[in-house]
Structures are given as structure tokens and as C-alpha cells.
Design a protein around this motif. Structure first.
Motif, PDB file in Angstrom:
ATOM      1  N   ARG A  79      55.248  78.094  89.376  1.00 21.25           N
ATOM      2  CA  ARG A  79      54.250  78.555  90.217  1.00 21.25           C
ATOM      3  C   ARG A  79      52.526  78.513  89.770  1.00 21.25           C
ATOM      4  NH1 ARG A  79      54.614  84.621  91.808  1.00 21.25           N
ATOM      5  NH2 ARG A  79      56.671  84.011  92.643  1.00 21.25           N
ATOM      6  N   HIS A  80      52.566  78.968  88.378  1.00 19.03           N
ATOM      7  CA  HIS A  80      51.495  78.961  87.820  1.00 19.03           C
ATOM      8  C   HIS A  80      50.827  77.888  86.927  1.00 19.03           C
ATOM      9  CE1 HIS A  80      50.894  83.315  89.325  1.00 19.03           C
ATOM     10  NE2 HIS A  80      51.933  83.604  88.993  1.00 19.03           N
ATOM     11  N   MET A  81      51.847  77.090  86.521  1.00 18.74           N
ATOM     12  CA  MET A  81      51.405  76.066  85.680  1.00 18.74           C
ATOM     13  C   MET A  81      50.679  74.957  86.453  1.00 18.74           C
ATOM     14  SD  MET A  81      54.691  75.549  82.908  1.00 18.74           S
ATOM     15  CE  MET A  81      53.761  73.953  82.402  1.00 18.74           C
ATOM     16  N   PRO A  82      49.735  74.183  85.998  1.00 17.78           N
ATOM     17  CA  PRO A  82      49.341  73.080  86.661  1.00 17.78           C
ATOM     18  C   PRO A  82      50.635  72.044  87.409  1.00 17.78           C
ATOM     19  CG  PRO A  82      48.277  73.320  84.794  1.00 17.78           C
ATOM     20  CD  PRO A  82      49.369  74.231  84.824  1.00 17.78           C
ATOM     21  N   SER A  83      50.481  72.014  88.806  1.00 24.15           N
ATOM     22  CA  SER A  83      51.482  71.252  89.398  1.00 24.15           C
ATOM     23  C   SER A  83      52.031  69.930  88.574  1.00 24.15           C
ATOM     24  CB  SER A  83      51.069  71.042  90.853  1.00 24.15           C
ATOM     25  OG  SER A  83      50.106  70.426  91.046  1.00 24.15           O
ATOM     26  N   ASP A 206      43.823  75.753  84.793  1.00 23.73           N
ATOM     27  CA  ASP A 206      44.352  74.920  83.497  1.00 23.73           C
ATOM     28  C   ASP A 206      44.534  75.516  81.955  1.00 23.73           C
ATOM     29  OD1 ASP A 206      45.126  73.733  85.814  1.00 23.73           O
ATOM     30  OD2 ASP A 206      44.190  71.909  85.515  1.00 23.73           O
ATOM     31  N   SER A 207      43.101  76.097  81.709  1.00 24.42           N
ATOM     32  CA  SER A 207      43.100  76.410  80.617  1.00 24.42           C
ATOM     33  C   SER A 207      43.872  77.610  80.126  1.00 24.42           C
ATOM     34  CB  SER A 207      41.580  76.782  80.280  1.00 24.42           C
ATOM     35  OG  SER A 207      41.210  77.878  80.990  1.00 24.42           O
ATOM     36  N   PHE A 208      44.525  78.191  81.116  1.00 20.76           N
ATOM     37  CA  PHE A 208      45.105  79.484  80.509  1.00 20.76           C
ATOM     38  C   PHE A 208      46.383  78.915  79.717  1.00 20.76           C
ATOM     39  CE2 PHE A 208      48.692  82.304  81.595  1.00 20.76           C
ATOM     40  CZ  PHE A 208      48.178  83.489  81.385  1.00 20.76           C
ATOM     41  N   TRP A 209      47.025  77.909  80.147  1.00 18.46           N
ATOM     42  CA  TRP A 209      47.950  77.259  79.211  1.00 18.46           C
ATOM     43  C   TRP A 209      47.882  76.373  78.252  1.00 18.46           C
ATOM     44  CZ3 TRP A 209      52.520  79.135  81.197  1.00 18.46           C
ATOM     45  CH2 TRP A 209      52.180  79.838  82.696  1.00 18.46           C
ATOM     46  N   ARG A 210      46.727  76.627  77.647  1.00 17.36           N
ATOM     47  CA  ARG A 210      46.363  75.906  76.390  1.00 17.36           C
ATOM     48  C   ARG A 210      45.794  77.075  75.211  1.00 17.36           C
ATOM     49  NH1 ARG A 210      44.069  72.038  79.883  1.00 17.36           N
ATOM     50  NH2 ARG A 210      41.820  72.844  79.689  1.00 17.36           N
ATOM     51  N   ILE A 211      45.843  78.290  75.637  1.00 17.42           N
ATOM     52  CA  ILE A 211      45.495  79.433  74.807  1.00 17.42           C
ATOM     53  C   ILE A 211      46.828  80.056  74.138  1.00 17.42           C
ATOM     54  CG2 ILE A 211      43.531  79.710  76.053  1.00 17.42           C
ATOM     55  CD1 ILE A 211      44.473  81.980  77.368  1.00 17.42           C
ATOM     56  N   PRO A 212      46.587  80.928  72.880  1.00 19.69           N
ATOM     57  CA  PRO A 212      47.442  81.568  72.454  1.00 19.69           C
ATOM     58  C   PRO A 212      48.184  82.763  73.248  1.00 19.69           C
ATOM     59  CG  PRO A 212      45.908  81.421  70.930  1.00 19.69           C
ATOM     60  CD  PRO A 212      45.371  80.964  72.117  1.00 19.69           C
ATOM     61  N   LEU A 213      49.508  83.240  73.038  1.00 10.42           N
ATOM     62  CA  LEU A 213      50.002  84.341  73.667  1.00 10.42           C
ATOM     63  C   LEU A 213      48.916  85.466  73.805  1.00 10.42           C
ATOM     64  CD1 LEU A 213      52.365  85.479  75.355  1.00 10.42           C
ATOM     65  CD2 LEU A 213      53.343  85.885  73.191  1.00 10.42           C
ATOM     66  N   GLY A 214      48.552  85.891  72.861  1.00 11.03           N
ATOM     67  CA  GLY A 214      47.736  87.228  72.760  1.00 11.03           C
ATOM     68  C   GLY A 214      46.494  87.042  73.814  1.00 11.03           C
ATOM     69  N   GLN A 215      45.636  85.715  73.882  1.00  6.53           N
ATOM     70  CA  GLN A 215      44.604  86.043  74.753  1.00  6.53           C
ATOM     71  C   GLN A 215      45.161  85.743  76.043  1.00  6.53           C
ATOM     72  OE1 GLN A 215      42.314  82.426  73.635  1.00  6.53           O
ATOM     73  NE2 GLN A 215      42.258  82.681  71.367  1.00  6.53           N
ATOM     74  N   ALA A 216      46.324  85.247  76.359  1.00  6.37           N
ATOM     75  CA  ALA A 216      46.849  85.007  77.656  1.00  6.37           C
ATOM     76  C   ALA A 216      47.171  86.451  78.206  1.00  6.37           C
ATOM     77  CB  ALA A 216      48.193  84.200  77.876  1.00  6.37           C
TER      78      ALA A 216
END
Length: 342
Positions: A79-83, A206-216
């Protein structure tokens, strides 16, 4: 009204034809391919379609079912990842991991390891976060737990344990781990991220899925995401589950403290932290076992972990915890066991 009983030979022949058809569909890699010679194609090909066209229809339906099974098993990530990114993952998985058995429901089981291998090989040019396999692993554990048999009447409770012990039947009892129980290890903060992703109103670029877990996680907190949607079933989370990395048990918890409830009304998904020693015991138990095997495994774990604890105390603690949380089932078939684990 009358019934016609099919002969065993006819049924066996039909099953063989269906098996050949399934083999044809799942093993074929080329669209428009004709049926193999072992399949009586006339049984399955509509008159208005050529044989290759009929094969494509069956093949497309089968592939569509496989794709839907992945999306259904990993609803939050899909649902949340770029389709386009998730579609690429599913398509690559479909091409490289054939459904050997035809069991669509279990086909996504290797998807987590597949994604992890792609990340380690940097196949998607840094577009996949390193924590994605852990997120998928949690979703798969939840999917398996919620699809498993509840076994409400077979759960071994503290009361049943006391009754078995009082009747000197505990040592001869045959036990098993309840089918909904899933064990996994998660990094710190993964449950908080998962709870945030459950909010359907959450908007992520889309940038959400390119950051470390802590930042997410910081983004999740900043968005003030609620833990649950109102239309979803309740979830019980153990204490301090977000504080540190550790082992967890995911299972369907049964609240049998109130009489007169339907089974579905008294069940909820539970995600609980587990001590590493308890995890090690549970993770190595066979499908069925007895007290002797459980005791042997407890002894091995204490030796392997070099833990300073009396064996009798550890066994009693582990057994009590498993019964309190209803991790175990009492098998009605009995039969004892065939020796201790090594």
C-alpha cells in the motif's frame, strides 16, 4: 431427483488430468504456448478459442492469483511503497520463483528472502531500504498467524497443566506448538513503524523508502499517526515492545475468561516480546513432543547460552509461560514420544 455416483477410475482420471493441466500452467514460461502432450486439451479449450489462446487464459489467471497472494500477504508494504517499485519486486519474484506445488496461499513464503537478496546485491539501485525485509517478515508472520487454525479447545492452559500433573499424566502427554504461533526477531522500532503504516490516511512520498529506519520512525511520529484504524480488529502489544531489538511471538490470543462468547469475539492478534532463551526453546521444538523432549531442549539451551539458572527452575518457568500465553496444545491422539532431542 437422482444421483449418479462417479466411478473411482473416472475420478482418478479427472484428478490426473487436472494435475497435468496445473503442471502445464505453472511450469510454462512463454505466453501463447500450447498444452503439452500429456494434457487432453480438448477438455479445457472452449470451442471459440485456439489451444494457445486457451492456455494463455489459464496461465494469466494463475499468475494473477499468485500476484494477488503477495499483495494480500504484505498489505502495508504494497500500500505505501511506490506502486511501480513493488510491482517490479513481485514480477521479478514471479519470474524467478516458480510455484512448484501449485499452493498459491504459501507461495509468498520466500518473498522476504528474495527481497533481502536483492537488497544485498543492490539490484534496485538503493531504492529499497535495508529494513524492508524485517517489515515484510513481520507482515508474513501476521498473515500466517491469522490464517492458521485457532485450536481453541486444544490449547494447554495452566488449569489443564495442573490437572495433568495431578493425575500423573503430564510426562506421557503429547504436546504441540499452536498453529498460529510465529516466531521472529525484529530490530528496534520496527513495531512502531508497522503500527504507523497501518493508518490508511498516511501519505508518504517515494523518498520515505530510501531513508534509514530511525528517520522513517521520526516521520511516523511527526505525522501523529494513530496505532490502529477504527475498523480493524484489536491487537494486543506486549510491554516495551518498541524499546529494543529482540525476539517476538505473533499469535492469535484467546480470551476464555468470559463464558458465552463466540470464538471469533474472544480472539485477537497478539505481538509479544520473548526472552531469547524461551525463543531458543520454542524455535527448536518438533511438530509434536513430550515433556522429556521439552526438558532436553531446555537443558541444551542453557548449555548453549551458558546461562546460570537451575534446570528445574528454567523448565518450570518455560512451561508455565507457554501455558499462560497458550502457546502449546494438548494433542488428543496421545502416543507419547520417541526419545529426547539431542
Amino acid at each position: 431427483m437422482f444421483e449418479v455416483e462417479a466411478s473411482p477410475m473416472f475420478i482418478q482420471g479427472l484428478h490426473e488430468e487436472q494435475r497435468c493441466l496445473l503442471d502445464d500452467i505453472r511450469m510454462s514460461r512463454r505466453k501463447g504456448e500450447a498444452f503439452c502432450q500429456t494434457t487432453q486439451a480438448a477438455w479445457y479449450v472452449p470451442q471459440h478459442l485456439p489451444e494457445t489462446g486457451a492456455h494463455s487464459v489459464y496461465q494469466n489467471n494463475f499468475r494473477g492469483a499468485l500476484t494477488r497472494s503477495v499483495y494480500g500477504s504484505f498489505p502495508l508494504s504494497s500500500r505505501h511503497m511506490p506502486s511501480d517499485l513493488f510491482n517490479d519486486l513481485v514480477n521479478d519474484y514471479s519470474e524467478q520463483k516458480a510455484c512448484e506445488t501449485g499452493d498459491i496461499e504459501s507461495w509468498p513464503s520466500l518473498f522476504v528472502d528474495f527481497v533481502a537478496s536483492k537488497i544485498s546485491q543492490n539490484k534496485y539501485s538503493g531504492r529499497l531500504p535495508s529494513y524492508l525485509p524485517d517489515c515484510l517478515r513481520l507482515e508474513w508472520a501476521i498473515d500466517c498467524a491469522t490464517r492458521a487454525s485457532i485450536q481453541a479447545g486444544d490449547r494447554l492452559t495452566l488449569n489443564k497443566l495442573q490437572q495433568l500433573s495431578a493425575a500423573d499424566q503430564l510426562e506421557s502427554a503429547t504436546l504441540s506448538v499452536n498453529k498460529s504461533l510465529q516466531l521472529l526477531k525484529l530490530p528496534a522500532g520496527m513495531l512502531e513503524l508497522w503500527r504507523g503504516l497501518k493508518n490508511k490516511a498516511l501519505q508518504l512520498d517515494d523518498s520515505f523508502w530510501r531513508i534509514p529506519l530511525g528517520q522513517a520512525i521520526e516521520i511516523i511520529r511527526r505525522e501523529h499517526v494513530s496505532a490502529l484504524d477504527g475498523d480493524e480488529p484489536p491487537i494486543a502489544l506486549g510491554r516495551n515492545v518498541d524499546i529494543a531489538a529482540g525476539y517476538y511471538a505473533v499469535h492469535i490470543m484467546i480470551d476464555d475468561s468470559v463464558d458465552g462468547r463466540r470464538i471469533g469475539d474472544s480472539c485477537m492478534l497478539s505481538i509479544e516480546p520473548l526472552h531469547s532463551l524461551v525463543y531458543a526453546v520454542l524455535n527448536a521444538l518438533p511438530d509434536t513432543f513430550c515433556l522429556e523432549q521439552l526438558s532436553s531442549r531446555c537443558e541444551n539451551v542453557l548449555k548453549e547460552q551458558d546461562a546460570e539458572m537451575a534446570l528445574e527452575v528454567f523448565i518450570a518457568s518455560v512451561l508455565s509461560l507457554m501455558c499462560e500465553r497458550k502457546y502449546l496444545c494438548l494433542n488428543a491422539s496421545g502416543g507419547g514420544c520417541e526419545g529426547a532431542l539431542t
